[in-house]
Design a protein around this motif. Structure first.
Motif, short mmCIF file in Angstrom:
data_model
loop_
_atom_site.label_atom_id
_atom_site.label_comp_id
_atom_site.label_asym_id
_atom_site.label_seq_id
_atom_site.Cartn_x
_atom_site.Cartn_y
_atom_site.Cartn_z
N GLY A 30 0.78 -1.22 0.00
CA GLY A 30 0.00 0.00 0.00
C GLY A 30 0.82 1.27 0.00
N TRP A 31 2.14 1.16 0.11
CA TRP A 31 3.00 2.34 0.00
C TRP A 31 2.92 2.88 -1.43
N THR A 32 2.79 4.19 -1.55
CA THR A 32 2.75 4.83 -2.86
C THR A 32 4.13 5.42 -3.18
N VAL A 33 4.68 5.01 -4.31
CA VAL A 33 5.99 5.46 -4.76
C VAL A 33 5.81 6.47 -5.89
N THR A 34 6.48 7.59 -5.80
CA THR A 34 6.49 8.58 -6.88
C THR A 34 7.92 8.78 -7.33
N LEU A 35 8.18 8.55 -8.61
CA LEU A 35 9.52 8.75 -9.14
C LEU A 35 9.44 9.50 -10.46
N GLY A 36 10.53 10.15 -10.81
CA GLY A 36 10.55 10.92 -12.05
C GLY A 36 11.83 11.72 -12.17
N GLY A 37 11.80 12.72 -13.02
CA GLY A 37 12.97 13.54 -13.26
C GLY A 37 12.59 14.99 -13.54
N THR A 38 13.55 15.87 -13.34
CA THR A 38 13.36 17.30 -13.54
C THR A 38 14.42 17.83 -14.48
N VAL A 39 14.01 18.58 -15.47
CA VAL A 39 14.93 19.27 -16.37
C VAL A 39 14.83 20.76 -16.07
N THR A 40 15.97 21.35 -15.70
CA THR A 40 15.96 22.71 -15.18
C THR A 40 17.04 23.56 -15.84
N ALA A 41 16.72 24.83 -16.05
CA ALA A 41 17.73 25.81 -16.43
C ALA A 41 18.11 26.58 -15.18
N VAL A 42 19.35 26.41 -14.73
CA VAL A 42 19.82 26.99 -13.47
C VAL A 42 21.06 27.84 -13.73
N PRO A 43 21.42 28.75 -12.81
CA PRO A 43 22.68 29.49 -12.96
C PRO A 43 23.85 28.52 -13.11
N LEU A 44 24.78 28.84 -13.99
CA LEU A 44 25.94 27.97 -14.21
C LEU A 44 26.71 27.73 -12.92
N TRP A 45 26.74 28.70 -12.06
CA TRP A 45 27.32 28.59 -10.72
C TRP A 45 26.60 29.59 -9.84
N MET A 46 26.61 29.38 -8.56
CA MET A 46 25.88 30.24 -7.65
C MET A 46 26.42 31.67 -7.74
N GLY A 47 25.60 32.55 -8.27
CA GLY A 47 26.01 33.92 -8.51
C GLY A 47 26.17 34.25 -9.98
N SER A 48 26.11 33.25 -10.84
CA SER A 48 26.27 33.48 -12.28
C SER A 48 25.03 34.17 -12.86
N SER A 49 25.25 34.97 -13.88
CA SER A 49 24.15 35.61 -14.59
C SER A 49 23.71 34.79 -15.79
N ILE A 55 19.82 18.13 -14.94
CA ILE A 55 18.82 17.07 -14.82
C ILE A 55 18.92 16.47 -13.43
N LEU A 56 17.78 16.39 -12.73
CA LEU A 56 17.75 15.90 -11.37
C LEU A 56 16.65 14.85 -11.21
N PRO A 57 16.86 13.86 -10.34
CA PRO A 57 15.82 12.86 -10.07
C PRO A 57 14.83 13.37 -9.03
N ARG A 58 13.63 12.79 -9.02
CA ARG A 58 12.65 13.04 -7.98
C ARG A 58 12.14 11.70 -7.45
N LEU A 59 12.04 11.57 -6.14
CA LEU A 59 11.57 10.34 -5.51
C LEU A 59 10.90 10.67 -4.19
N SER A 60 9.71 10.11 -3.97
CA SER A 60 9.04 10.26 -2.68
C SER A 60 8.23 9.02 -2.39
N LEU A 61 7.92 8.81 -1.11
CA LEU A 61 7.12 7.68 -0.65
C LEU A 61 5.97 8.19 0.20
N ARG A 62 4.81 7.52 0.09
CA ARG A 62 3.67 7.86 0.93
C ARG A 62 3.17 6.61 1.62
#
Length: 265
Positions: A30-49, A55-62
């Motif tokens: 009965g545990w619900t598993v959620t998995l997937g992926g995220t495609v994001t445009a982010v600063p090249l480095w913290m502080g970059s313009s 690409i990042l994974p997503r995972l959660s359990l309920r």
């Protein structure tokens, strides 16, 4: 590339769970598993313009019987070990890309920072159905090897059964070691980079807000679009790397796709 490998590994491992669940004890089903992926445009480095892809994974359990709860694109991997509906607690894993001079000439002369896995724990509270309060603390493994934390809130609106719209504030904190890794400029680095020597201190690194819109399909699939704005603060905002070669204003946009299924069904 490592992010893609992590996504594939998570998907491969979790994809075997429904078949394996036939041998699970009744209490574990009965545990619900959620998995997937995220495609994001982010600063090249913290502080970059400038923005770059990530690409990042997503995972959660309920837990069995627990109501479906809101999640945000910036939660990272966050399976809830304790799930009371109004309170969720569990491990938290996020990824931070490497910062290398070969990827951006503005980093020439500064030390490279390797790819970082941030591992820790999160807790979130739902005082009412339309409000989520969340905080997490993690420690870097690899690149920055420092303590970080974030806190935020989300106001949640469901105008129709399939739609979820949310927005809320965010804050991000880093230890002295974190701040120094990304924003300090040593004497040798100052000579090599042309930036003034600088000693960064920890504390509030950035603050801002996020917004997202999610649509859930009948077959368990959910598609989400999101955007975020952050403004650097403290040592991050005052660092010569940011003031001379970057920007205190940071933007993120992207989309994610997730799939949910229930073990034992």
């Amino acid at each position: 590339m490592l992010s893609r490998i992590l996504i594939a590994s998570a998907a491969l491992g979790l994809a075997t769970l429904p078949a394996a669940s036939q041998s699970l004890p009744e209490a574990a089903r009965g545990w619900t598993v959620t998995l997937g992926g995220t495609v994001t445009a982010v600063p090249l480095w913290m502080g970059s313009s400038r923005l770059g892809p990530m690409i990042l994974p997503r995972l959660s359990l309920r837990a069995p019987g627990a109501p479906e709860r809101f999640s945000s694109f910036d939660d990272g991997i966050a399976p809830a070990i304790v799930d009371l509906g109004w309170l969720r607690v569990g491990p938290n894993l996020t990824l931070m890309g490497a910062r290398r001079a070969r990827d951006d000439a503005r980093l020439t002369g500064l030390a490279n920072v390797g790819f970082t896995i941030e591992a820790g724990a999160f807790a979130e509270l739902f005082p009412v159905e339309w409000l989520r309060l969340r905080a997490a603390v993690r420690h870097g493994i690899g690149g920055h090897a420092a303590l970080v934390g974030n806190a935020g809130a989300d106001i949640i609106w469901r105008p129709a059964p399939r739609w979820t719209i949310s927005a809320g504030p965010r804050s991000f904190f880093g230890s002295d070691r974190y701040a120094s890794t990304y924003f300090s400029v040593s004497a040798p680095e100052s000579i090599a980079s042309g930036l003034a020597a600088f000693q960064a201190r920890g504390g509030l690194m950035k603050y801002g807000a996020v917004a997202q819109v999610a649509y859930r399909f009948d077959a368990g699939w959910t598609v989400t679009g999101f955007a975020a704005y952050d403004r650097l603060a403290g040592s991050a905002a005052a660092a010569p790397l940011v003031t001379q070669r970057g920007n205190v204003n940071q933007f993120t946009v992207g989309t994610s796709v997730t799939y949910s299924f229930t073990l034992g069904q």
